[in-house]
Design a protein around this motif. Structure first.
Motif, PDB file in Angstrom:
ATOM      1  N   GLY A  56      61.124  11.731  59.490  1.00 39.36           N
ATOM      2  CA  GLY A  56      62.228  10.778  59.612  1.00 39.36           C
ATOM      3  C   GLY A  56      62.270   9.959  58.332  1.00 39.36           C
ATOM      4  O   GLY A  56      61.281   9.309  57.988  1.00 39.36           O
ATOM      5  N   LEU A  57      63.357  10.037  57.613  1.00 35.43           N
ATOM      6  CA  LEU A  57      63.437   9.342  56.326  1.00 35.43           C
ATOM      7  C   LEU A  57      64.568   8.329  56.308  1.00 35.43           C
ATOM      8  O   LEU A  57      65.370   8.278  55.392  1.00 35.43           O
ATOM      9  CB  LEU A  57      63.584  10.360  55.181  1.00 35.43           C
ATOM     10  N   GLY A  58      64.611   7.507  57.339  1.00 38.41           N
ATOM     11  CA  GLY A  58      65.562   6.400  57.367  1.00 38.41           C
ATOM     12  C   GLY A  58      65.102   5.299  56.429  1.00 38.41           C
ATOM     13  O   GLY A  58      64.113   5.446  55.698  1.00 38.41           O
ATOM     14  N   VAL A  59      65.766   4.176  56.449  1.00 36.17           N
ATOM     15  CA  VAL A  59      65.481   3.074  55.522  1.00 36.17           C
ATOM     16  C   VAL A  59      64.036   2.597  55.633  1.00 36.17           C
ATOM     17  O   VAL A  59      63.327   2.479  54.636  1.00 36.17           O
ATOM     18  CB  VAL A  59      66.458   1.900  55.758  1.00 36.17           C
ATOM     19  N   MET A  60      63.562   2.320  56.843  1.00 31.05           N
ATOM     20  CA  MET A  60      62.204   1.816  57.028  1.00 31.05           C
ATOM     21  C   MET A  60      61.182   2.863  56.585  1.00 31.05           C
ATOM     22  O   MET A  60      60.187   2.552  55.922  1.00 31.05           O
ATOM     23  CB  MET A  60      61.969   1.449  58.489  1.00 31.05           C
ATOM     24  N   ASP A  61      61.446   4.112  56.952  1.00 34.19           N
ATOM     25  CA  ASP A  61      60.505   5.198  56.665  1.00 34.19           C
ATOM     26  C   ASP A  61      60.364   5.446  55.174  1.00 34.19           C
ATOM     27  O   ASP A  61      59.270   5.599  54.655  1.00 34.19           O
ATOM     28  CB  ASP A  61      60.976   6.479  57.358  1.00 34.19           C
ATOM     29  N   ARG A  62      61.492   5.504  54.484  1.00 35.79           N
ATOM     30  CA  ARG A  62      61.460   5.763  53.047  1.00 35.79           C
ATOM     31  C   ARG A  62      60.772   4.617  52.312  1.00 35.79           C
ATOM     32  O   ARG A  62      60.032   4.843  51.368  1.00 35.79           O
ATOM     33  CB  ARG A  62      62.854   6.044  52.503  1.00 35.79           C
ATOM     34  N   ASN A  63      60.995   3.382  52.766  1.00 37.74           N
ATOM     35  CA  ASN A  63      60.324   2.243  52.130  1.00 37.74           C
ATOM     36  C   ASN A  63      58.817   2.300  52.345  1.00 37.74           C
ATOM     37  O   ASN A  63      58.045   1.961  51.441  1.00 37.74           O
ATOM     38  CB  ASN A  63      60.903   0.929  52.636  1.00 37.74           C
ATOM     39  N   LEU A  64      58.388   2.733  53.525  1.00 42.40           N
ATOM     40  CA  LEU A  64      56.960   2.881  53.782  1.00 42.40           C
ATOM     41  C   LEU A  64      56.356   3.944  52.866  1.00 42.40           C
ATOM     42  O   LEU A  64      55.309   3.717  52.254  1.00 42.40           O
ATOM     43  CB  LEU A  64      56.720   3.237  55.256  1.00 42.40           C
ATOM     44  N   GLU A 122      70.465  15.380  52.741  1.00 43.48           N
ATOM     45  CA  GLU A 122      70.828  14.224  51.905  1.00 43.48           C
ATOM     46  C   GLU A 122      69.721  13.175  51.898  1.00 43.48           C
ATOM     47  O   GLU A 122      69.427  12.584  50.853  1.00 43.48           O
ATOM     48  CB  GLU A 122      72.132  13.582  52.398  1.00 43.48           C
ATOM     49  N   LYS A 123      69.111  12.930  53.053  1.00 43.04           N
ATOM     50  CA  LYS A 123      68.037  11.929  53.126  1.00 43.04           C
ATOM     51  C   LYS A 123      66.811  12.405  52.360  1.00 43.04           C
ATOM     52  O   LYS A 123      66.181  11.631  51.635  1.00 43.04           O
ATOM     53  CB  LYS A 123      67.677  11.630  54.573  1.00 43.04           C
ATOM     54  N   ALA A 124      66.467  13.679  52.512  1.00 40.24           N
ATOM     55  CA  ALA A 124      65.302  14.220  51.806  1.00 40.24           C
ATOM     56  C   ALA A 124      65.525  14.200  50.298  1.00 40.24           C
ATOM     57  O   ALA A 124      64.659  13.758  49.534  1.00 40.24           O
ATOM     58  CB  ALA A 124      65.009  15.637  52.289  1.00 40.24           C
ATOM     59  N   GLU A 125      66.683  14.646  49.860  1.00 44.02           N
ATOM     60  CA  GLU A 125      66.992  14.683  48.423  1.00 44.02           C
ATOM     61  C   GLU A 125      67.060  13.277  47.830  1.00 44.02           C
ATOM     62  O   GLU A 125      66.614  13.045  46.704  1.00 44.02           O
ATOM     63  CB  GLU A 125      68.296  15.425  48.199  1.00 44.02           C
ATOM     64  N   SER A 126      67.620  12.338  48.591  1.00 47.39           N
ATOM     65  CA  SER A 126      67.755  10.969  48.104  1.00 47.39           C
ATOM     66  C   SER A 126      66.388  10.340  47.835  1.00 47.39           C
ATOM     67  O   SER A 126      66.172   9.729  46.787  1.00 47.39           O
ATOM     68  CB  SER A 126      68.538  10.136  49.119  1.00 47.39           C
ATOM     69  N   LEU A 127      65.462  10.500  48.776  1.00 47.12           N
ATOM     70  CA  LEU A 127      64.125   9.934  48.577  1.00 47.12           C
ATOM     71  C   LEU A 127      63.421  10.626  47.422  1.00 47.12           C
ATOM     72  O   LEU A 127      62.792   9.968  46.594  1.00 47.12           O
ATOM     73  CB  LEU A 127      63.289  10.028  49.844  1.00 47.12           C
ATOM     74  N   MET A 157      57.393   3.315  67.940  1.00 51.55           N
ATOM     75  CA  MET A 157      58.668   3.031  68.568  1.00 51.55           C
ATOM     76  C   MET A 157      59.171   1.685  68.068  1.00 51.55           C
ATOM     77  O   MET A 157      58.484   0.666  68.228  1.00 51.55           O
ATOM     78  CB  MET A 157      58.518   3.006  70.097  1.00 51.55           C
ATOM     79  N   GLY A 158      60.325   1.692  67.433  1.00 49.93           N
ATOM     80  CA  GLY A 158      60.901   0.467  66.927  1.00 49.93           C
ATOM     81  C   GLY A 158      61.627  -0.311  68.004  1.00 49.93           C
ATOM     82  O   GLY A 158      62.092   0.249  68.993  1.00 49.93           O
ATOM     83  N   LEU A 159      61.686  -1.582  67.847  1.00 50.89           N
ATOM     84  CA  LEU A 159      62.409  -2.438  68.792  1.00 50.89           C
ATOM     85  C   LEU A 159      63.707  -2.895  68.141  1.00 50.89           C
ATOM     86  O   LEU A 159      63.743  -3.221  66.971  1.00 50.89           O
ATOM     87  CB  LEU A 159      61.564  -3.654  69.161  1.00 50.89           C
ATOM     88  N   LEU A 218      55.552   9.851  63.188  1.00 44.38           N
ATOM     89  CA  LEU A 218      56.933  10.125  63.565  1.00 44.38           C
ATOM     90  C   LEU A 218      57.699   8.815  63.606  1.00 44.38           C
ATOM     91  O   LEU A 218      57.287   7.870  64.272  1.00 44.38           O
ATOM     92  CB  LEU A 218      57.021  10.765  64.960  1.00 44.38           C
ATOM     93  N   LEU A 219      58.797   8.766  62.907  1.00 37.64           N
ATOM     94  CA  LEU A 219      59.692   7.615  62.939  1.00 37.64           C
ATOM     95  C   LEU A 219      61.095   8.154  63.221  1.00 37.64           C
ATOM     96  O   LEU A 219      61.977   8.146  62.374  1.00 37.64           O
ATOM     97  CB  LEU A 219      59.630   6.845  61.620  1.00 37.64           C
ATOM     98  N   VAL A 220      61.235   8.657  64.440  1.00 39.97           N
ATOM     99  CA  VAL A 220      62.498   9.226  64.893  1.00 39.97           C
ATOM    100  C   VAL A 220      62.900   8.517  66.180  1.00 39.97           C
ATOM    101  O   VAL A 220      62.062   7.897  66.843  1.00 39.97           O
ATOM    102  CB  VAL A 220      62.384  10.755  65.123  1.00 39.97           C
ATOM    103  N   PRO A 221      64.179   8.586  66.560  1.00 38.57           N
ATOM    104  CA  PRO A 221      64.622   7.923  67.787  1.00 38.57           C
ATOM    105  C   PRO A 221      63.857   8.419  69.016  1.00 38.57           C
ATOM    106  O   PRO A 221      63.495   9.599  69.104  1.00 38.57           O
ATOM    107  CB  PRO A 221      66.108   8.293  67.887  1.00 38.57           C
TER     108      PRO A 221
END
Length: 105
Positions: A10-18, A37-42, A102-104, A73-76
């Motif tokens: 999972g390469l969302g904003v929080m994940d990529r920053n980590l 797109e997320k993989a290439e962007s990071l 699990m994010g809140l 894992l940082l997925v929904p």
């Protein structure tokens, strides 16, 4: 092939920053996201001195990690977690570790 210390699915904003923070601190890290797109962007965001590799394929992701593997894992929640674990299990070894955060909202 270089072996990476830690992987995140999972390469969302929080994940990529980590991952970027870990790479800043000397860790070789890899990330998996089904959206190219997320993989290439990071991958393109990585700077000199950062050891980051991204992929969109579960098997490649697992091959990139040193053993025993450490994966977060940082997925929904729900079906995406189940689907992700199912895609990774065929490549697991006995001592591999997978964690889910699990994010809140």
């Amino acid at each position: 092939m270089n072996k990476y210390n830690f992987g995140i699915v999972g390469l969302g904003v929080m994940d990529r920053n980590l991952l970027l923070n870990m790479a800043d601190n000397g860790f070789a890290v890899t990330g998996l996201d089904l959206e190219p797109e997320k993989a290439e962007s990071l991958q393109s965001e990585a700077q000199d001195g950062q050891d980051i590799k991204t992929t969109t394929h579960a098997e490649e992701f697992m091959e990139l990690l040193q053993q025993p593997r450490s994966i977060m894992l940082l997925v929904p929640a729900g079906k995406p977690v189940d689907a992700t674990i199912t895609s990774l299990v065929p490549f697991f070894d006995e001592d591999d570790i997978i964690s889910y955060t699990m994010g809140l909202i």
